[in-house]
Design an enzyme around this catalytic site. Structure first.
Site, PDB file in Angstrom:
ATOM      1  N   LYS A  61      -7.183  -5.284  -4.228  1.00 25.62           N
ATOM      2  CA  LYS A  61      -7.186  -4.361  -5.601  1.00 25.62           C
ATOM      3  C   LYS A  61      -8.447  -4.641  -6.485  1.00 25.62           C
ATOM      4  O   LYS A  61      -8.947  -3.574  -7.008  1.00 25.62           O
ATOM      5  CB  LYS A  61      -5.836  -4.606  -6.221  1.00 25.62           C
ATOM      6  N   GLU A  73       2.951  -5.020  -8.103  1.00 29.77           N
ATOM      7  CA  GLU A  73       2.436  -5.385  -9.393  1.00 29.77           C
ATOM      8  C   GLU A  73       1.841  -4.072  -9.781  1.00 29.77           C
ATOM      9  O   GLU A  73       1.004  -3.664  -9.070  1.00 29.77           O
ATOM     10  CB  GLU A  73       1.493  -6.568  -9.318  1.00 29.77           C
ATOM     11  N   ARG A 112      -0.712 -10.577   6.867  1.00 29.65           N
ATOM     12  CA  ARG A 112      -1.083  -9.142   6.575  1.00 29.65           C
ATOM     13  C   ARG A 112      -1.592  -8.592   7.892  1.00 29.65           C
ATOM     14  O   ARG A 112      -2.119  -9.197   8.820  1.00 29.65           O
ATOM     15  CB  ARG A 112      -2.416  -9.503   5.633  1.00 29.65           C
TER      16      ARG A 112
END
Length: 558
Positions: free
Chosen positions: A272, A35, A262
């Protein structure tokens, strides 16, 4: 099972099994779908290496697709940075794609869902919709608009698209099951009204698809065979497949979503939102601040693409989340830089050394190796004179037997130069040493082949000639947080764990050959660590960022 099969990770095992049943090698196609709402970080680097690595392993194309469905947070700056990061890591994509390329197709499919009774326009507020969702143990309540007539839904949806509906006025929801155990299946929102300018489509659209609707359908449009994502998307897989069933024709191969865990890095955050907070609150100077875990920050600090790829390869992919110690990433940097970085002389905490029996006007150039780990690196000449800079901590007036550096009455060797012996010191009024006086043995020159030059002493010091020294700004970077997991305590703000000593800026002296060093050139300052030329350097005024120390300095703190 063969040895090769045993070495496969579980993602590769899935692909191998599919190749035996549902897929051909020609049908394999992967993607990396960021994104564009921030800079990529070390976690993304692992995903990049996974997807592009699969492309290399199977000779399959890999798309770089930007999931640009939220114009509120997305910017062209982030698109450009992401492309630069992927290329810097050494990967090339087959096609550069954007979810926004498919806005019309997604809209047309949504219309078909409405016509087939699989979607409806809901005029409730987001708060009302959330309240009706229910709980994991209690079914949700159906919207009063769930059974709107198809014709009315089509009319309202078109008004949404044309901008005739105010923001938050209506949403389009999929009609699935308000009693589903998976709460994501309880009539999820597919579109919302947003009258915002998009970085690519400008003001052409007044509605934007939600991620869950756009993601799988974008994979389908691009003929992606396998969609790999992190574990938090596991509950989304059922919805991903439901949407695909609604648009795919009988017999068409649908993308297969699978999830991996992860790999979080210690002493940092990778959200982020939190990285943005660090930038906006001035904790760091920018997204590419060398303390940031962003790929651009690591690049500026001096990490190499190969070191990051080796890191990603070494930690692998798994099904359970864990924290990887930052020292492992630093180890990968040392391993790579040790082979490639030229050795140079740099003194960070200087004190003057005067060789009293060396002629005042004399200077000579001494040969030294560029990198003993690289046989092709060759040698260079460095200037030597009567007055030198050495590290202040490399001298003590008196010391015990375990101190193998310079002290009064004892000998050490100057790297690639002569053996010297400490004789005396000069101090200022406060008792601080301002000069160290010593004598040298002219016959002990390194590499001369004489018996004296082969004489062994226990200590070897690096140095820089005062007359030829180049003054440099040295930025000593440390870990950004003082604790292993700043996000670990949900009762505390992660910002309270920021390391106040994550950056120390000092003035040092380096050998004159570094005057011509270019931005991003990397060096080992002998006996100190690895350093990289920063982009803020000016001609003749270099700035060096410390990449890593020669050894794991944090091991002593554990």
């Amino acid at each position: 099972m063969t040895e090769e099969k045993k070495s496969l990770n579980f993602i590769e095992q899935i692909i191998e099994e599919d190749l035996q049943s549902t897929h051909s090698r020609e049908s394999l196609k992967f993607r990396f779908p960021p994104e564009p709402n921030g800079y990529l970080h070390i976690g993304h680097a692992s995903s990049i290496c996974l997807n592009f690595g699969l492309g290399e392993r199977y000779g399959a194309p890999v798309n770089l697709r930007f999931d640009d469905t939220n114009p509120i947070k997305e910017e062209q700056e982030y698109v450009d940075a992401i492309k630069n990061d992927v290329l810097w890591l050494g990967f090339k994509w087959e096609k550069e794609c954007y979810a926004s390329d498919y806005f019309q197709q997604l809209y047309d499919w949504a219309v078909e869902l409405i016509k087939n009774g699989d979607a409806y326009v809901d005029s409730q507020t987001s708060e009302e919709i959330a309240e009706q969702k229910g709980t994991p143990t209690e079914a949700g309540k159906e919207s009063p608009y769930r059974n709107r007539a198809v014709a009315e839904n089509l009319e309202l949806f078109e008004k949404m698209k044309n901008g005739d509906t105010p923001e938050r006025g209506h949403v389009l929801r999929a009609k699935i099951d308000m009693a589903a155990k998976n709460m994501l299946m309880r009539d999820p929102v597919m579109y919302r009204c947003l009258h915002k300018n998009h970085h690519r489509t400008k003001d052409n659209w007044k509605i934007y698809p939600m991620y869950d609707w756009a993601h799988g359908e974008s994979d389908f449009i691009e003929s992606i065979s396998h969609s790999f994502c992190t574990l938090e998307f596991l509950p989304h897989r059922e919805l991903y497949n439901w949407f695909l069933e609604k648009v795919a024709q009988r017999g068409e191969l649908k993308p297969k979503q699978r999830e991996f865990a992860r790999r979080n890095l210690s002493h940092t955050v990778v959200s982020k939102r939190k990285l943005m907070q660090l930038v906006e609150q001035g904790v760091v100077n920018s997204w590419d601040d060398p303390r940031m875990p962003t790929i651009s920050g690591l690049r500026r600090r001096g990490y190499t693409p190969n070191s990051i790829r080796k890191f990603a390869e070494s930690i692998g992919v798994g099904k359970r989340e864990n924290i990887i110690d930052a020292s492992h990433l630093e180890f990968c940097a040392r391993e790579d830089l040790n082979k490639t970085a030229p050795r140079v002389m740099g003194v960070l905490n200087p004190v003057k050394l005067v060789i009293t029996n060396y002629d005042e006007d004399k200077e000579e150039f001494l040969e030294t190796e560029n990198n003993p780990e690289d046989e092709t690196a060759g040698t260079r000449n460095i200037p030597f004179s009567r007055e030198l800079y050495i590290e202040r901590e490399d001298f003590k007036e008196s010391a015990n037997r375990k101190f193998f550096r310079l002290t009064l009455g004892k000998e050490v060797r100057l790297k690639s130069a002569y053996i010297i012996k400490g004789e005396d010191v000069v101090k200022d009024a406060e008792g601080n040493i301002t000069e160290i006086h010593c004598t040298y043995d002219p016959k002990s020159k390194s590499g001369s082949g004489s018996e004296e030059s082969l004489r062994k002493v226990k200590g070897t010091l690096h140095w820089v000639s005062v007359k030829h020294a180049l003054k440099a700004e040295i930025r000593l970077y440390d870990r950004l947080f003082t604790v292993e997991n700043p996000d670990g305590d949900k009762e505390k703000d992660f910002m309270q764990f920021v390391n106040p000593n994550s950056l120390e800026t000092i003035t040092g002296f380096v050998e004159p050959s570094l005057k011509s060093a270019a931005v991003q050139d990397k060096f080992q300052f002998q006996r100190i660590g690895y350093f990289c030329v920063d982009k803020e350097s000016k001609d003749g005024e270099p700035i060096f960022n410390r990449t890593v120390t020669l050894r794991d300095s944090w091991a002593k703190k554990k």
